[in-house]
Design an enzyme around this catalytic site. Structure first.
Site, mmCIF file in Angstrom:
data_model
loop_
_atom_site.group_PDB
_atom_site.id
_atom_site.type_symbol
_atom_site.label_atom_id
_atom_site.label_comp_id
_atom_site.label_asym_id
_atom_site.label_seq_id
_atom_site.Cartn_x
_atom_site.Cartn_y
_atom_site.Cartn_z
ATOM 1 N N ASP A 56 0.868 -1.160 0.000
ATOM 2 C CA ASP A 56 0.000 0.000 0.000
ATOM 3 C C ASP A 56 0.917 1.226 0.000
ATOM 4 O O ASP A 56 2.095 1.133 0.358
ATOM 5 C CB ASP A 56 -0.865 -0.036 1.267
ATOM 6 C CG ASP A 56 -1.680 1.216 1.455
ATOM 7 O OD1 ASP A 56 -2.404 1.602 0.532
ATOM 8 O OD2 ASP A 56 -1.578 1.811 2.548
ATOM 9 N N LEU A 57 0.380 2.389 -0.372
ATOM 10 C CA LEU A 57 1.195 3.611 -0.407
ATOM 11 C C LEU A 57 0.827 4.576 0.721
ATOM 12 O O LEU A 57 1.597 4.788 1.649
ATOM 13 C CB LEU A 57 1.060 4.297 -1.767
ATOM 14 C CG LEU A 57 1.527 3.501 -2.992
ATOM 15 C CD1 LEU A 57 1.313 4.319 -4.264
ATOM 16 C CD2 LEU A 57 2.981 3.091 -2.855
#
Length: 237
Positions: free
Chosen positions: A16-17
């Site tokens: 995920d970012l």
């Protein structure tokens, strides 16, 4: 580092970012403030309704079209467009205003610096394993300087439904051509990341940098395989 299950050998990792590789909360707070200020300045009619009115419209539109949950840029554009129509703009005026606002949003969305420690960790990991980014957001990964670490970048909307839906997890696995159980997904959200990964056959690493308890969080439906507090703990794996 806390282990809830024995890990299978990790042959690739997906990330995920937002709020995993950097703190996205101040970015969104500033974006919301500045985008609203721009809209009210250039289209004062938008200020005749308060934030609660705009939020209610946003949720109403998503209930009418569930796809908007998976495309945050389209969701914002649609909300502004429909809101200005309701406030008296013509379709052409509303569309142009929404287009202009989104150009401002694009600039604000990726106007921040990723911590040096994140670059160091990703560089070391990318030297050993293939890395994939899987995000529900719309940050410009190249602009924030992270694109070189990832072999593949998947974004909700252009690449399918948002996590925890299977779309992007399946695309990541197909790209990596590895058994799902040998891919470790790393993320901060217990539903979109942890449950999404586990329900789609990936191993899950929960990055808990807020001092939360997985056993008491309302979004927890399944335990991660491993829990960390700092990104650099991944290097121990």
């Amino acid at each position: 580092m806390k282990f809830y299950r024995q890990l299978a050998p990790i042959k690739a990792m997906s990330f995920d970012l937002d709020d995993t590789l950097y703190d996205n909360r101040p970015v969104i707070a500033r974006l919301t403030r500045d985008a609203n200020a721009w809209l009210h300045l250039h289209h004062p009619i938008s200020a005749t309704q308060n934030e609660a009115w705009w939020q209610a419209l946003k949720m109403q539109l998503a209930e009418q079209d569930n796809w908007l949950y998976s495309d945050v840029a389209l969701w914002r554009h649609t909300t502004i467009y429909q809101g200005l129509l309701l406030l008296g703009y013509s379709a052409q005026q509303a569309r142009q205003a929404a287009d202009d606002l989104m150009a401002v949003v694009v600039e604000l969305r990726s106007d921040f610096s990723v911590p040096t420690s994140t670059h160091q960790v990703l560089a070391e990991l990318a030297d050993k394993r293939p890395l994939v980014a899987i995000t529900n957001g719309n940050v410009d990964v190249e602009r924030i300087g992270l694109s070189d670490y990832f072999s593949l970048i998947l974004r909700a909307g252009p690449n399918g439904h948002a996590k925890p839906h299977a779309d992007m997890f399946t695309q990541a696995q197909q790209f990596l051509t590895l058994p799902r159980e040998h891919i470790l997904h790393v993320g901060d959200h217990l539903t979109t990341d942890v449950a999404g990964a586990k329900n789609n056959g990936f191993q899950a690493c929960w990055i808990n940098d807020q001092g939360l308890s997985v056993r008491h969080e309302k979004h927890a439906s399944i335990l991660p395989d491993v829990e960390i507090e700092r990104l650099d703990e991944l290097l121990q794996l």
